[in-house]
Design an enzyme around this catalytic site. Structure first.
Site, PDB file in Angstrom:
ATOM      1  N   SER A 133       0.866  -1.182   0.000  1.00 16.39           N
ATOM      2  CA  SER A 133       0.000   0.000   0.000  1.00 16.39           C
ATOM      3  C   SER A 133       0.899   1.226   0.000  1.00 16.39           C
ATOM      4  O   SER A 133       2.057   1.155   0.428  1.00 16.39           O
ATOM      5  CB  SER A 133      -0.869  -0.004   1.262  1.00 16.39           C
ATOM      6  OG  SER A 133      -1.515   1.236   1.430  1.00 16.39           O
ATOM      7  N   TYR A 146      -2.206  -0.524  10.445  1.00 16.22           N
ATOM      8  CA  TYR A 146      -2.215  -0.842   9.012  1.00 16.22           C
ATOM      9  C   TYR A 146      -0.901  -0.405   8.352  1.00 16.22           C
ATOM     10  O   TYR A 146      -0.320  -1.146   7.559  1.00 16.22           O
ATOM     11  CB  TYR A 146      -3.413  -0.161   8.337  1.00 16.22           C
ATOM     12  CG  TYR A 146      -3.567  -0.545   6.882  1.00 16.22           C
ATOM     13  CD1 TYR A 146      -3.883  -1.850   6.522  1.00 16.22           C
ATOM     14  CD2 TYR A 146      -3.394   0.393   5.867  1.00 16.22           C
ATOM     15  CE1 TYR A 146      -4.014  -2.216   5.188  1.00 16.22           C
ATOM     16  CE2 TYR A 146      -3.532   0.036   4.531  1.00 16.22           C
ATOM     17  CZ  TYR A 146      -3.842  -1.269   4.189  1.00 16.22           C
ATOM     18  OH  TYR A 146      -3.966  -1.632   2.864  1.00 16.22           O
TER      19      TYR A 146
HETATM   20  P1  NAP Z   1     -11.880  -6.194   0.383  1.00 21.79           P
HETATM   21  O1  NAP Z   1     -12.821  -5.953  -0.749  1.00 21.79           O
HETATM   22  O2  NAP Z   1     -12.360  -5.949   1.783  1.00 21.79           O
HETATM   23  O3  NAP Z   1     -11.302  -7.688   0.257  1.00 21.79           O
HETATM   24  C1  NAP Z   1     -10.545  -8.261   1.300  1.00 21.79           C
HETATM   25  C2  NAP Z   1     -10.427  -9.754   1.047  1.00 21.79           C
HETATM   26  O4  NAP Z   1      -9.588 -10.314   2.094  1.00 21.79           O
HETATM   27  C3  NAP Z   1     -11.769 -10.472   1.115  1.00 21.79           C
HETATM   28  O5  NAP Z   1     -11.857 -11.397   0.063  1.00 21.79           O
HETATM   29  C4  NAP Z   1     -11.708 -11.197   2.454  1.00 21.79           C
HETATM   30  O6  NAP Z   1     -12.422 -12.433   2.379  1.00 21.79           O
HETATM   31  C5  NAP Z   1     -10.220 -11.463   2.587  1.00 21.79           C
HETATM   32  N1  NAP Z   1      -9.862 -11.743   3.975  1.00 21.79           N
HETATM   33  C6  NAP Z   1      -9.810 -10.894   5.030  1.00 21.79           C
HETATM   34  N2  NAP Z   1      -9.538 -11.571   6.161  1.00 21.79           N
HETATM   35  C7  NAP Z   1      -9.416 -12.891   5.799  1.00 21.79           C
HETATM   36  C8  NAP Z   1      -9.187 -14.087   6.508  1.00 21.79           C
HETATM   37  N3  NAP Z   1      -9.006 -14.100   7.845  1.00 21.79           N
HETATM   38  N4  NAP Z   1      -9.118 -15.244   5.840  1.00 21.79           N
HETATM   39  C9  NAP Z   1      -9.312 -15.273   4.494  1.00 21.79           C
HETATM   40  N5  NAP Z   1      -9.541 -14.177   3.756  1.00 21.79           N
HETATM   41  C10 NAP Z   1      -9.616 -12.998   4.415  1.00 21.79           C
HETATM   42  O7  NAP Z   1     -10.588  -5.268   0.237  1.00 21.79           O
HETATM   43  P2  NAP Z   1      -9.510  -5.078  -0.952  1.00 21.79           P
HETATM   44  O8  NAP Z   1      -9.345  -3.621  -1.140  1.00 21.79           O
HETATM   45  O9  NAP Z   1      -9.814  -5.912  -2.118  1.00 21.79           O
HETATM   46  O10 NAP Z   1      -8.201  -5.592  -0.197  1.00 21.79           O
HETATM   47  C11 NAP Z   1      -7.352  -6.608  -0.704  1.00 21.79           C
HETATM   48  C12 NAP Z   1      -5.920  -6.286  -0.326  1.00 21.79           C
HETATM   49  O11 NAP Z   1      -5.567  -5.060  -0.945  1.00 21.79           O
HETATM   50  C13 NAP Z   1      -5.674  -6.091   1.177  1.00 21.79           C
HETATM   51  O12 NAP Z   1      -4.456  -6.717   1.518  1.00 21.79           O
HETATM   52  C14 NAP Z   1      -5.558  -4.586   1.314  1.00 21.79           C
HETATM   53  O13 NAP Z   1      -4.763  -4.195   2.418  1.00 21.79           O
HETATM   54  C15 NAP Z   1      -4.903  -4.245  -0.001  1.00 21.79           C
HETATM   55  N6  NAP Z   1      -5.016  -2.829  -0.403  1.00 21.79           N
HETATM   56  C16 NAP Z   1      -6.240  -2.257  -0.537  1.00 21.79           C
HETATM   57  C17 NAP Z   1      -6.310  -0.917  -0.906  1.00 21.79           C
HETATM   58  C18 NAP Z   1      -7.639  -0.211  -1.039  1.00 21.79           C
HETATM   59  O14 NAP Z   1      -7.664   1.030  -1.040  1.00 21.79           O
HETATM   60  N7  NAP Z   1      -8.749  -0.920  -1.173  1.00 21.79           N
HETATM   61  C19 NAP Z   1      -5.143  -0.168  -1.131  1.00 21.79           C
HETATM   62  C20 NAP Z   1      -3.908  -0.813  -1.012  1.00 21.79           C
HETATM   63  C21 NAP Z   1      -3.854  -2.142  -0.636  1.00 21.79           C
HETATM   64  P3  NAP Z   1     -13.461 -12.988   3.490  1.00 21.79           P
HETATM   65  O15 NAP Z   1     -13.905 -11.836   4.333  1.00 21.79           O
HETATM   66  O16 NAP Z   1     -14.552 -13.625   2.665  1.00 21.79           O
HETATM   67  O17 NAP Z   1     -12.648 -14.014   4.247  1.00 21.79           O
END
Ligand code: NAP
Length: 247
Positions: A133, A146
């Site tokens: 990130s 975070y």
């Molecule tokens: P999201 O839509 O909330 O997706 C998060 C995913 O992580 C979901 O599929 C969730 O699945 C899974 N997850 C969370 N805890 C888990 C667990 N204990 N076991 C298995 N799966 C788990 O958010 P996203 O933005 O796509 O995030 C994905 C990645 O991108 C993260 O690492 C986040 O830090 C990173 N990121 C996001 C952004 C942003 O602005 N959105 C920016 C930079 C980096 P379940 O809840 O179904 O288990």
């Protein structure tokens, strides 16, 4: 874009957002993809996918997931460590033992565990992708756990680049700015209005934008290692600075 025909991939956290979009992008390029998350019913379905339950916080679940994924795919070429979360936007004095543990365990320890479990299975010319990130490069106020977790992800990717140097396994970290997914809904504990306000007037990145970049990194020729990608919305210069259109 080169293709991924004959290749296999694991994507953690493929039930939503960037993980779901990346699993679909890999499949569209011809890969077979093992997908895991707690919300099994939301995993992508179809011939290209091996769907498995996964809680990255549970070592036994991770071990079973990797074993069944590798068996179902018949080998492993790409690991995309995607599952992750943030909790809250508050000064560190208001942090709690529980929140710190959940964020660090999900974003760091689980990523180390999944990577360790997958490494023995990754074939020559394989690839490990991390999602960092902009929070893992420059701190912003009120996001300490975070920020610490994503600095750690970047550190892990640098360390693995050293430890795996000389082996035919590539390593990439994608450091993204604001991407509109369920990330902020989780961060603000279900407060949809608060989550929506994060992206107001900025044309945020989409999950598909990030999936496209990840797909690019894993389809380069085997001698090309894209170590790091930093990508933000045009209206974002840092974790805390945005220019917003008037409503
Ligand atoms: P999201 O839509 O909330 O997706 C998060 C995913 O992580 C979901 O599929 C969730 O699945 C899974 N997850 C969370 N805890 C888990 C667990 N204990 N076991 C298995 N799966 C788990 O958010 P996203 O933005 O796509 O995030 C994905 C990645 O991108 C993260 O690492 C986040 O830090 C990173 N990121 C996001 C952004 C942003 O602005 N959105 C920016 C930079 C980096 P379940 O809840 O179904 O288990």
């Amino acid at each position: 874009m080169l293709r991924l025909d004959g290749k296999t991939a694991i994507v953690t956290g493929a039930s939503s957002g960037i993980g779901l979009a990346t699993a679909q992008a890999f499949a569209a390029l011809g890969a077979r993809v093992a997908v895991g998350a707690r919300r099994f019913e939301r995993l992508p379905a179809g011939d290209a996918f091996v769907r498995l339950p996964l809680d990255v916080l549970d070592p036994a679940s991770c071990a079973a997931f990797v074993e069944q994924a590798v068996a179902g795919l018949g080998g492993l070429d790409i690991l995309y460590n995607n599952a992750g979360l943030a909790l809250g936007r508050a000064p560190f004095d208001e942090s709690s033992e529980e929140d710190e543990q959940l964020v660090i365990d999900t974003n760091v320890r689980s990523v180390m565990r999944l990577t360790r479990l997958c490494l023995p299975h990754i074939r020559d010319n394989g690839h490990i992708v991390f999602i960092g990130s902009v929070a893992g490069r420059v701190a912003y106020p009120n996001g300490a756990s975070y920020i610490a977790s994503k600095f750690a992800v970047r550190g892990l990717s640098y360390a693995l680049r050293e430890d795996l140097l000389g082996r035919p396994i590539r390593i990439t970290t994608v450091d993204a700015g604001a991407v509109e997914t369920e990330f902020s809904v989780v961060r603000f504990r279900g407060d949809e209005a608060m989550a929506k306000s994060v992206y107001e007037g900025i044309d945020p990145l989409t999950a598909e934008d990030i999936a496209d970049i990840i797909a690019f990194t894993v389809t380069r020729p085997p001698h090309v290692n894209i170590d790091e990608v930093v990508v933000k919305a045009l209206a974002q210069s840092s974790g805390s600075r945005f220019v917003r259109r008037e409503a």
